[in-house]
Design an enzyme around this catalytic site. Sequence first.
Site, PDB file in Angstrom:
ATOM      1  N   PHE A 149      -1.796 -10.744  -3.704  1.00 57.89           N
ATOM      2  CA  PHE A 149      -2.764  -9.664  -3.896  1.00 57.89           C
ATOM      3  C   PHE A 149      -2.517  -8.596  -2.845  1.00 57.89           C
ATOM      4  CE2 PHE A 149      -6.497  -7.100  -3.363  1.00 57.89           C
ATOM      5  CZ  PHE A 149      -6.790  -6.767  -4.667  1.00 57.89           C
ATOM      6  N   ASP A 234       1.442  -8.228   5.034  1.00 54.25           N
ATOM      7  CA  ASP A 234       0.170  -7.629   4.615  1.00 54.25           C
ATOM      8  C   ASP A 234      -0.963  -8.366   5.324  1.00 54.25           C
ATOM      9  OD1 ASP A 234      -2.166  -6.800   3.441  1.00 54.25           O
ATOM     10  OD2 ASP A 234      -1.372  -6.766   1.399  1.00 54.25           O
ATOM     11  N   LYS A 263      -9.146  -3.042   5.793  1.00 55.17           N
ATOM     12  CA  LYS A 263     -10.414  -3.763   5.865  1.00 55.17           C
ATOM     13  C   LYS A 263     -11.101  -3.695   7.241  1.00 55.17           C
ATOM     14  CE  LYS A 263     -10.072  -6.316   1.654  1.00 55.17           C
ATOM     15  NZ  LYS A 263      -8.922  -6.937   1.017  1.00 55.17           N
TER      16      LYS A 263
HETATM   17  C1  LIG Z   1      -8.100  -6.183  -0.009  1.00 51.96           C
HETATM   18  C2  LIG Z   1      -6.621  -6.286   0.135  1.00 51.96           C
HETATM   19  C3  LIG Z   1      -5.777  -5.197  -0.146  1.00 51.96           C
HETATM   20  C4  LIG Z   1      -6.288  -3.909  -0.739  1.00 51.96           C
HETATM   21  O1  LIG Z   1      -7.172  -3.232   0.077  1.00 51.96           O
HETATM   22  P1  LIG Z   1      -8.123  -2.093  -0.567  1.00 51.96           P
HETATM   23  O2  LIG Z   1      -8.794  -1.472   0.618  1.00 51.96           O
HETATM   24  O3  LIG Z   1      -9.064  -2.782  -1.481  1.00 51.96           O
HETATM   25  O4  LIG Z   1      -7.212  -1.142  -1.286  1.00 51.96           O
HETATM   26  C5  LIG Z   1      -4.421  -5.335   0.102  1.00 51.96           C
HETATM   27  N1  LIG Z   1      -3.919  -6.501   0.569  1.00 51.96           N
HETATM   28  C6  LIG Z   1      -4.690  -7.570   0.828  1.00 51.96           C
HETATM   29  C7  LIG Z   1      -4.063  -8.822   1.363  1.00 51.96           C
HETATM   30  C8  LIG Z   1      -6.061  -7.517   0.611  1.00 51.96           C
HETATM   31  O5  LIG Z   1      -6.827  -8.598   0.826  1.00 51.96           O
END
Ligand SMILES: *Cc1c(COP(=O)(O)O)cnc(C)c1O
Length: 407
Positions: A149, A234, A263
Amino acid sequence: MGCCCNKNIKSSSELMNLDNTYGAHNYHPLEVVISKAEGVWVWDPEGKKYMDCLSAYSAVNQGHRNPKIIKALKDQADILTLTSRAFYNDKWPVFAEKLAKYTGKEMILPMNTGAEAVETAIKVMRRWGYEKKGVPADQAEIIVMEENFHGRTTTIVSFSTDPVAKNNYGPYTPGFKVVKYNDLKAVEEAITSNTVGILLEPIQGEAGVFVPHEGYLKGIREICDKNNVLFACDEVQTGFCRTGKKFAFMHEGIVPDVIIMGKALGGGVFPVSAVAANKDVMGVFTPGSHGSTFGGNPLGCVVASAALDVLIDEKLDEKSEELGKYFRQKLVEMNSPKVAEVRGRGLLNAVVLKKEAGKARIYTTAMKERGVLAKETHEWIIRFAPPLVVTKEELDWALEIITDVLK
Ligand SMILES: *Cc1c(COP(=O)(O)O)cnc(C)c1O
């Protein structure tokens, strides 16, 4: 329903009806409306109190309305909010230095959302591939993982393996090779001379808090070094002390080339994301080749700066590590016949239900009734990720309810 003395205050059911009527149906929320919050606690319009055990998917690591972060926001709102990068401002440079030191990288590129930061990482790896590695035009390949994700843009969903997130959004962006997560051999076999990068989550959050075997990240690092390929981590969900260290890759003592953040960088009040890398990589960006109107805005920068201060000053990495161990131990000790597995790192944890236990939504709804807000991911996994400012006593309170519901 409790008393609503003020006519302007709508009830939870009225609000849910409005949401259903006028809001696009791209979410399936738990049936609770939140109208107030402080620390680990949130309240609905009727005044019922709940413990937040999701933390907006780990965007509220510092706790709701952390006073230091709110103060930074309010003070800066009275001075300067947005300049765009057409001009310099006095907050971005200072924040850039701070985040560079926090990540141990030489340069930072600021964006707003996590998906934008991932897009930035994809762009930087491709450019690096063409300009530094010598990959022929338009041939760059990036290796990504099954069950990943990384966000919701058209390019990112192009390499998703979740049909719900991906279906009917084609034509899809080419240039990605999807391999099995937690399988080093699969990565090695997918590498070609056109591979520019490997993009992965050090722990797969949305997949259900899937923690890879020890040595996996180290193995990825070695494969990248051997093949002149960039390693992009990520850390949007796992970063900023959520897993017991500043970043999850630190559990294996390795350093990725590209760190993707979002985040909790915004301290739960403002969307702030960023990518960190050294000059030899980030240097491929030239004026006009990438950017964002709100990226690096003074308001976001002071908020993110305060968000980092809270993590450091309150030693939230150590707290997350310690309380996380305790939390998992308690969940294992409950010995529930409904639970197949308890897993996680720091305060990013999940309970995997047995098939015969039924859908996770039954349990998250029951917990909500008793005052604990957690969200299922897939139909059989419940994720628990309270704000890192949670105390042991507060955690014990939640554990009693969780244990009761799952027994
Ligand atoms: C939430 C998330 C994203 C995307 O972030 P948004 O601010 O919702 O665009 C990307 N990578 C990971 C691992 C995430 O948990």
